[in-house]
Design an enzyme around this catalytic site. Structure first.
Site, PDB file in Angstrom:
ATOM      1  CE  LYS A  13      -2.080  -0.849   3.932  1.00  0.00           C
ATOM      2  NZ  LYS A  13      -1.915  -1.997   4.327  1.00  0.00           N
ATOM      3  NE  ARG A 127       7.045  -2.834   6.325  1.00  0.00           N
ATOM      4  CZ  ARG A 127       5.841  -2.963   6.089  1.00  0.00           C
ATOM      5  NH1 ARG A 127       4.882  -2.462   5.356  1.00  0.00           N
ATOM      6  NH2 ARG A 127       4.831  -3.207   7.198  1.00  0.00           N
ATOM      7  NE  ARG A 133       6.111  -0.427   9.549  1.00  0.00           N
ATOM      8  CZ  ARG A 133       5.420  -0.380   9.294  1.00  0.00           C
ATOM      9  NH1 ARG A 133       4.764   0.388   8.184  1.00  0.00           N
ATOM     10  NH2 ARG A 133       4.205  -0.569  10.131  1.00  0.00           N
TER      11      ARG A 133
HETATM   12  P1  AMP Z   1       0.343   0.844   9.408  1.00  0.00           P
HETATM   13  O1  AMP Z   1       1.801   1.052   8.671  1.00  0.00           O
HETATM   14  O2  AMP Z   1      -0.339   0.760   8.193  1.00  0.00           O
HETATM   15  O3  AMP Z   1       0.660  -0.877   9.128  1.00  0.00           O
HETATM   16  O4  AMP Z   1       0.384   0.427   9.893  1.00  0.00           O
HETATM   17  C1  AMP Z   1       1.187   0.795  11.266  1.00  0.00           C
HETATM   18  C2  AMP Z   1       0.003   0.553  13.216  1.00  0.00           C
HETATM   19  O5  AMP Z   1      -0.770   1.854  13.056  1.00  0.00           O
HETATM   20  C3  AMP Z   1      -1.014  -0.627  12.710  1.00  0.00           C
HETATM   21  O6  AMP Z   1      -0.768  -1.793  12.910  1.00  0.00           O
HETATM   22  C4  AMP Z   1      -1.775   0.077  13.435  1.00  0.00           C
HETATM   23  O7  AMP Z   1      -1.492  -0.267  15.200  1.00  0.00           O
HETATM   24  C5  AMP Z   1      -2.088   1.198  13.743  1.00  0.00           C
HETATM   25  N1  AMP Z   1      -2.924   1.814  12.326  1.00  0.00           N
HETATM   26  C6  AMP Z   1      -2.800   2.365  11.362  1.00  0.00           C
HETATM   27  N2  AMP Z   1      -4.109   2.486  10.990  1.00  0.00           N
HETATM   28  C7  AMP Z   1      -5.023   2.273  11.667  1.00  0.00           C
HETATM   29  C8  AMP Z   1      -6.238   2.277  11.652  1.00  0.00           C
HETATM   30  N3  AMP Z   1      -6.628   2.743  10.556  1.00  0.00           N
HETATM   31  N4  AMP Z   1      -6.792   1.805  12.819  1.00  0.00           N
HETATM   32  C9  AMP Z   1      -6.294   1.524  13.614  1.00  0.00           C
HETATM   33  N5  AMP Z   1      -4.834   1.410  13.785  1.00  0.00           N
HETATM   34  C10 AMP Z   1      -4.523   1.108  12.866  1.00  0.00           C
END
Ligand code: AMP
Length: 187
Positions: A13, A127, A133
């Site tokens: 994404k 990653r 991360r």
């Molecule tokens: P991502 O980079 O989109 O994978 O997001 C990393 C982390 O941020 C996720 O594992 C969640 O802990 C939190 N997070 C990101 N987007 C959301 C969302 N829409 N709802 C809840 N938690 C989120």
């Protein structure tokens, strides 16, 4: 152009959003990036979000919807945006519908990147090596994939019959995925 980019962690994404923002000259709204920035700046939001992120869990809907609503109200979102990583629960999707309605706009496309889970594990491990991360640690990765299956995957059904749902084969190389997305968007 109002685009929603969906898919499991590791589906690409972020990579595709980066290309889309260049092509369509619209901002990327990534809740994950917003939370990571808040964690880095050690704001109250960041301290709250970190607890959930480190555990591979979702930040509560009320918190997440609040930051998205605030972000979408900014001027740069008037010409369009790419939502990346939001919504992740049905409650968030319902809230998003209400926010968009209030703004008087509608999504043009819901793009779902489809990637099988064994490939996701491989990509996220890679990653973890490259980006370090915190939530890409092996024990957290499995939890994030489970959370995806349980809480986020049902959103495919929420959007599938919307008439704007586009399913993309995310297993192809990055350029081909991008081409498919642009073709699906039709402009
Ligand atoms: P991502 O980079 O989109 O994978 O997001 C990393 C982390 O941020 C996720 O594992 C969640 O802990 C939190 N997070 C990101 N987007 C959301 C969302 N829409 N709802 C809840 N938690 C989120």
């Amino acid at each position: 152009m109002y685009i929603l980019l969906m898919g499991p962690p590791g589906a690409g994404k972020g990579t595709q959003a980066a290309r889309l923002i260049e092509k369509y000259n619209i901002p990327q709204i990534s809740t994950g990036d917003m939370f990571r920035a808040a964690v880095k700046e050690q704001t109250p939001l960041g301290l709250e979000a970190k607890k959930y992120m480190d555990a591979g869990q979702l930040v509560p809907d009320s918190v997440t919807v609040g930051i998205v609503k605030e972000r979408l109200a900014k001027d740069d979102c008037k010409k369009g945006f790419i939502l990346d990583g939001f919504p992740r629960t049905t409650a968030q999707a319902v809230s998003l519908d209400a926010i968009l309605k209030e703004m008087g706009i509608a999504l043009d496309a819901v793009v779902n990147l489809n990637v099988p889970s064994d490939e996701l594990v491989r990509r996220i491990s890679e990653r973890a090596r490259l980006e370090n991360r915190d939530d890409d640690k092996p024990e957290t990765v499995q939890k994030r994939l489970t959370v995806y299956e349980e809480s986020t995957k049902p959103l495919i059904d929420y959007y599938r019959n919307s008439g704007i749902y586009k399913d993309i084969n995310g297993l192809q190389d990055v350029d081909d995925v991008f081409t498919d997305i642009v073709n699906a968007l039709g402009r």
